[in-house]
Scaffold this motif. Sequence first.
Motif, PDB file in Angstrom:
ATOM      1  N   GLU A 255     -47.945  36.340   5.882  1.00  0.00           N
ATOM      2  CA  GLU A 255     -46.865  35.403   5.581  1.00  0.00           C
ATOM      3  C   GLU A 255     -45.514  36.070   5.807  1.00  0.00           C
ATOM      4  O   GLU A 255     -45.370  37.288   5.676  1.00  0.00           O
ATOM      5  N   LYS A 256     -44.544  35.246   6.175  1.00  0.00           N
ATOM      6  CA  LYS A 256     -43.176  35.703   6.366  1.00  0.00           C
ATOM      7  C   LYS A 256     -42.338  35.218   5.178  1.00  0.00           C
ATOM      8  O   LYS A 256     -42.567  34.131   4.651  1.00  0.00           O
ATOM      9  N   PHE A 257     -41.383  36.021   4.797  1.00  0.00           N
ATOM     10  CA  PHE A 257     -40.508  35.642   3.690  1.00  0.00           C
ATOM     11  C   PHE A 257     -39.187  35.138   4.263  1.00  0.00           C
ATOM     12  O   PHE A 257     -38.434  35.888   4.883  1.00  0.00           O
ATOM     13  N   VAL A 258     -38.963  33.832   4.076  1.00  0.00           N
ATOM     14  CA  VAL A 258     -37.828  33.155   4.690  1.00  0.00           C
ATOM     15  C   VAL A 258     -36.818  32.773   3.611  1.00  0.00           C
ATOM     16  O   VAL A 258     -37.182  32.143   2.609  1.00  0.00           O
ATOM     17  N   PRO A 259     -35.539  33.138   3.798  1.00  0.00           N
ATOM     18  CA  PRO A 259     -34.524  32.763   2.805  1.00  0.00           C
ATOM     19  C   PRO A 259     -34.246  31.268   2.827  1.00  0.00           C
ATOM     20  O   PRO A 259     -34.263  30.629   3.873  1.00  0.00           O
ATOM     21  N   ASN A 260     -34.030  30.696   1.669  1.00  0.00           N
ATOM     22  CA  ASN A 260     -33.620  29.297   1.559  1.00  0.00           C
ATOM     23  C   ASN A 260     -32.597  29.167   0.440  1.00  0.00           C
ATOM     24  O   ASN A 260     -32.137  30.180  -0.114  1.00  0.00           O
ATOM     25  N   GLU A 261     -32.237  27.930   0.084  1.00  0.00           N
ATOM     26  CA  GLU A 261     -31.180  27.725  -0.897  1.00  0.00           C
ATOM     27  C   GLU A 261     -31.565  28.220  -2.287  1.00  0.00           C
ATOM     28  O   GLU A 261     -30.701  28.464  -3.140  1.00  0.00           O
ATOM     29  N   ARG A 262     -32.853  28.400  -2.533  1.00  0.00           N
ATOM     30  CA  ARG A 262     -33.306  28.849  -3.853  1.00  0.00           C
ATOM     31  C   ARG A 262     -33.699  30.318  -3.881  1.00  0.00           C
ATOM     32  O   ARG A 262     -34.200  30.810  -4.868  1.00  0.00           O
ATOM     33  N   GLY A 263     -33.484  30.999  -2.759  1.00  0.00           N
ATOM     34  CA  GLY A 263     -33.843  32.411  -2.711  1.00  0.00           C
ATOM     35  C   GLY A 263     -34.660  32.726  -1.477  1.00  0.00           C
ATOM     36  O   GLY A 263     -34.204  32.548  -0.349  1.00  0.00           O
ATOM     37  N   VAL A 264     -35.899  33.152  -1.706  1.00  0.00           N
ATOM     38  CA  VAL A 264     -36.796  33.518  -0.609  1.00  0.00           C
ATOM     39  C   VAL A 264     -38.118  32.784  -0.784  1.00  0.00           C
ATOM     40  O   VAL A 264     -38.667  32.736  -1.884  1.00  0.00           O
ATOM     41  N   GLN A 265     -38.599  32.230   0.306  1.00  0.00           N
ATOM     42  CA  GLN A 265     -39.859  31.483   0.266  1.00  0.00           C
ATOM     43  C   GLN A 265     -40.885  32.151   1.175  1.00  0.00           C
ATOM     44  O   GLN A 265     -40.564  32.547   2.300  1.00  0.00           O
ATOM     45  N   ALA A 266     -42.115  32.288   0.681  1.00  0.00           N
ATOM     46  CA  ALA A 266     -43.207  32.839   1.486  1.00  0.00           C
ATOM     47  C   ALA A 266     -43.790  31.730   2.350  1.00  0.00           C
ATOM     48  O   ALA A 266     -44.231  30.705   1.843  1.00  0.00           O
ATOM     49  N   VAL A 267     -43.782  31.944   3.673  1.00  0.00           N
ATOM     50  CA  VAL A 267     -44.302  30.952   4.618  1.00  0.00           C
ATOM     51  C   VAL A 267     -45.517  31.540   5.326  1.00  0.00           C
ATOM     52  O   VAL A 267     -45.426  32.600   5.967  1.00  0.00           O
ATOM     53  N   LYS A 268     -46.630  30.877   5.208  1.00  0.00           N
ATOM     54  CA  LYS A 268     -47.873  31.346   5.819  1.00  0.00           C
ATOM     55  C   LYS A 268     -47.767  31.315   7.341  1.00  0.00           C
ATOM     56  O   LYS A 268     -47.263  30.350   7.919  1.00  0.00           O
ATOM     57  N   THR A 269     -48.236  32.356   8.006  1.00  0.00           N
ATOM     58  CA  THR A 269     -48.180  32.412   9.462  1.00  0.00           C
ATOM     59  C   THR A 269     -49.263  31.545  10.094  1.00  0.00           C
ATOM     60  O   THR A 269     -50.210  31.110   9.419  1.00  0.00           O
ATOM     61  N   GLY A 270     -49.125  31.315  11.387  1.00  0.00           N
ATOM     62  CA  GLY A 270     -50.129  30.526  12.108  1.00  0.00           C
ATOM     63  C   GLY A 270     -51.501  31.161  12.064  1.00  0.00           C
ATOM     64  O   GLY A 270     -52.513  30.465  11.950  1.00  0.00           O
ATOM     65  N   TYR A 271     -51.564  32.485  12.144  1.00  0.00           N
ATOM     66  CA  TYR A 271     -52.861  33.160  12.074  1.00  0.00           C
ATOM     67  C   TYR A 271     -53.503  32.919  10.711  1.00  0.00           C
ATOM     68  O   TYR A 271     -54.701  32.621  10.619  1.00  0.00           O
ATOM     69  N   ALA A 272     -52.717  33.068   9.633  1.00  0.00           N
ATOM     70  CA  ALA A 272     -53.262  32.858   8.289  1.00  0.00           C
ATOM     71  C   ALA A 272     -53.748  31.426   8.107  1.00  0.00           C
ATOM     72  O   ALA A 272     -54.760  31.176   7.434  1.00  0.00           O
ATOM     73  N   ASP A 273     -53.047  30.476   8.731  1.00  0.00           N
ATOM     74  CA  ASP A 273     -53.455  29.076   8.629  1.00  0.00           C
ATOM     75  C   ASP A 273     -54.801  28.850   9.308  1.00  0.00           C
ATOM     76  O   ASP A 273     -55.673  28.154   8.778  1.00  0.00           O
TER      77      ASP A 273
END
Length: 459
Positions: A255-273
């Motif tokens: 997963e990649k950690f992507v910044p957003n308005e609430r801080g940082v969000q963990a986003v699952k990668t395509g491979y993990a999906d």
Amino acid sequence: GEDGINYKDKPLTGANALIPLVCYYISEPDPYKVDSSEFCSIFAKIRDNYARTGAATVNDVALFCDSFYYTAMSHIGEDGIFEVKEDHPAIGQIANALRNYDKAKYEETVKPIPMFSGIEMPSLTGLPNYMEMEKETDASDYTVENIKAGKFRLNYDFGPDKEVKSLSYLDNVVISDTAREIIAVAHKSMSEALMKYDAGFADAEDLKETALNILLVGRPGTGKTTVANIASAALGLPTFSTIISHNTEEDSFTEKFVPNERGVQAVKTGYADIHENGGVAILEEVNLAGPGVTAGALGQALEYPFILELSDHQVKRHPLCLVIGAMNVNTFGSKGLNQAFDSRFLMTFVLDDPERDVFIDILRVQTKCSQELAEWVYDAYTRILNTLNSKEYNSEDLCLNITLRACVGAIRCIKAGIAPKRALEHAFYGKVYVNDPSIADRIKEEVIDSLRDFHGKIC
């Protein structure tokens, strides 16, 4: 109801539909205080007689049917629906009995539960006979025609947000023998995995024998990625491709950690999906993965127990997750796989240039050119390779720059109106020039300039 009892969306019809209800009465005290003692005693008598003599008397069977009818009537409404309390202890036992019977039938190790000791287990109409299904498809069935007809697409819904290549994709590629073999192996393994999954095999131990990782190796331009995409279209699986380099890190597979308005969000990668939900995970240039990746997230995901560690939970491997690694050989900067990581791939397919007729078919399909133009470019291609491989040149390493892709490039230049020999210079001469200008000049003079001119039909 009229359609009987549904077990995993498959109807149990006729007498088989009554089996769970019979189990219900003889497994636990009834919550509705209906007296089923007579029914249970008759059942016990039939069971004991059958175990001792192998038969039951007509009178006992008649009493059993009558007793079941009058016992069950108080539970079955006018609409024909039998209702029980969800928290009744017998419900779990009946569900487990059906599931375990399904598993046992797959393994051909049917063993009756104690209440049916001595009685041959019946065949449940509506449930799949897995061993027969396993034998339905023969190796000779994996023809190009059957593949293009979608015969080997797996019956599984990946959800509306998952893109699966349509069968029309297969009309624009040439399905080689290697592609057919990979489809055959993958279809057999994944069909078995899906059968096990439907039968209740959901743990890593259950899927250990069907998890499939395939390695494709060959020089550049031999169609490794195309073969992987052909397999995904033929099997009806979504696809995600990860291009690996020396700089690829573990988070490319988790997963990649992507910044957003609430801080940082963990986003699952395509491979993990793909790992979690099924599909084809293509690992481009897999041999370039560093030790931190091969011994870390990716290496662990590829071998038993097939766990992918995310930040807050573990992801199990889906039974329809097919991993295909692709790697070039003998190219600058390439390297082999270390033995530990290589062992995670159950089989390795070596791809080389196809035979002349197949090679020309590929050129025609990919470029929509005429037969004679494809033949002319192919002949130029082979003459250049043979010259580079000759003792006079001894430049086998430069052959890795001359690939099927270069042939496609030459044809596209010609279709754009560029003079045929000039198109060969852009496709072949330039590829050699970037590595050795002097040899490139010799190839132009001794091979390209000496070719017959092409005056035939282009398309």
